[in-house]
Design an enzyme around this catalytic site. Sequence first.
Site: not given
Length: 526
Positions: A217, A332, A437
């Site tokens: 990320s 995600e 995610h």
Amino acid sequence: MKKNLLLCLLIACIIVNTSAQQSPANLSLQVKTLNGVVEGVNESGIRTFKGLPFAQPPVGNLRWKPPQPAKNRTGVLKADKFGPQAMQKYIFSDMQFRSDGVSEDCLYLNVWTPAKSATDRLPVLVYFYGGGFMAGDGSEYRYDGESMARHGIVAITVNYRLGIFGFFAHPELTKESAHHASGNYGLMDQSAALKWVQQNIAAFGGDPKKITIAGESAGSYSVSAQMASPLSKNMIAGAIGESGSLLGKQSTVSLAEAEQVGTKFAKSIGAETLAALRAMPAEKLLDEVSKPGMGRFPVAVDGYFFPKPPVQIYASRQQAQVPLLAGWNSEENNYRSIIGNAEATIDNYKKAIERLFSARAEDMLKAYQVNSDKDVKPVATDLAGDLFIGFGTWKWTDIQSNTSAKPVYRYMYTRPRPIMRADVGKPGATGSTGASHSAEIEYAMGNLPTNRVYDWQPEDYKVSEIMQAYFVNFIKTGNPNGLGLPTWQPVKKGVAAPVMHIDADTKLMTEKHRERYLMLDKMPAN
């Protein structure tokens, strides 16, 4: 005869003593760095050194300045506990820290080394945490370096400044800077940590010429940033990105735009001068910026860390010319971010696309086509993930494969987390339908046992074994392939790319939706 017997006993004693000196229990816990001696801890044969300062505390007049080299010390620094977290609010429930509280004095790193001596020259992994540049810490369980160290790698996690402390730009800061730049201090912290590692890691048994950087990320954004910056690109031997890059739409802003954000914030809290801002307690600043509507501080093309926008740096082949392994997850973002609370029907999907994309709606409906109501959820999920982080990761791998002779390996992570354990989770809670995610972190780092929230199954450990093996091989050789693993082919220039789908049935597939990303690439940023 007696002389021969005595000689044999003497030789045996020497061998035993030598072996004892090199055994895990007798490894030297003291290491001499350029700044002084540090003393770590032996944790079942892995030497750990926690809370090592790689720069001076960025406090007082050093607030909003590039990190300054750590000062030399006398005596021995006990490196047996993590340094403080960077200033942040606890905004992500999945973050579990082992450090004690937050502090503006946060520039510390942690080392896990399996090396038996300073001459081992093992490959090095430097991992940057995620958290949207607003949260995160090198002490998180999921980033723990012990498992990687047991695979013959010197593993390192790095703290860096976040939020207003790491990305605040202001005209006065630009004016006082020798580089006529402001902002990006968190990225400069990472670069300073890389320099410290390059200068000191040999003493821990690592190879300063074999440093692979990785992150998830915001950490993955950071990897793409360090590859692009002239401050860091020559210190890197390889790069791993998990979900995200600065090559997506609106990932950076101009210095002038970043300064406007900073000026607006300063005025909103009644701070008329830089001196007043620096005099404000860190806790007060954090409270002010955490109020609703205050927004975030963006990554800026400042003219120093980034001489020009990252996408232009990559396009002109000025980025680090190193092997890259990167990918993203199958879920995600949730389809609800596209259609909201409406029923998942074709009509509602089309209405949502027309509302979101107006003039470009027709192109979007063609690229993200649905033929029945049952297509809406998976296609909207794909679109939501691509808009959030998938496209930027695709762009990174695509442009790197076009502008570098080094191999690029792309993955799609599809393993959903299992259900939550009944004793810690909501009774009856089920796992997600896709890989959400950050779901891959524990798998990739070999750290499933550190997360006791989920009811890990044998298949989860199988997936972790495969994914970590790919990472380990890549860190060691620049190539993820190895015995017992499905063969992973690199991306080829300008054609549909091979993509390793990582799950219980890990296999290489050809990318299915290249046209989507080519279309998104042509769309304006706004």
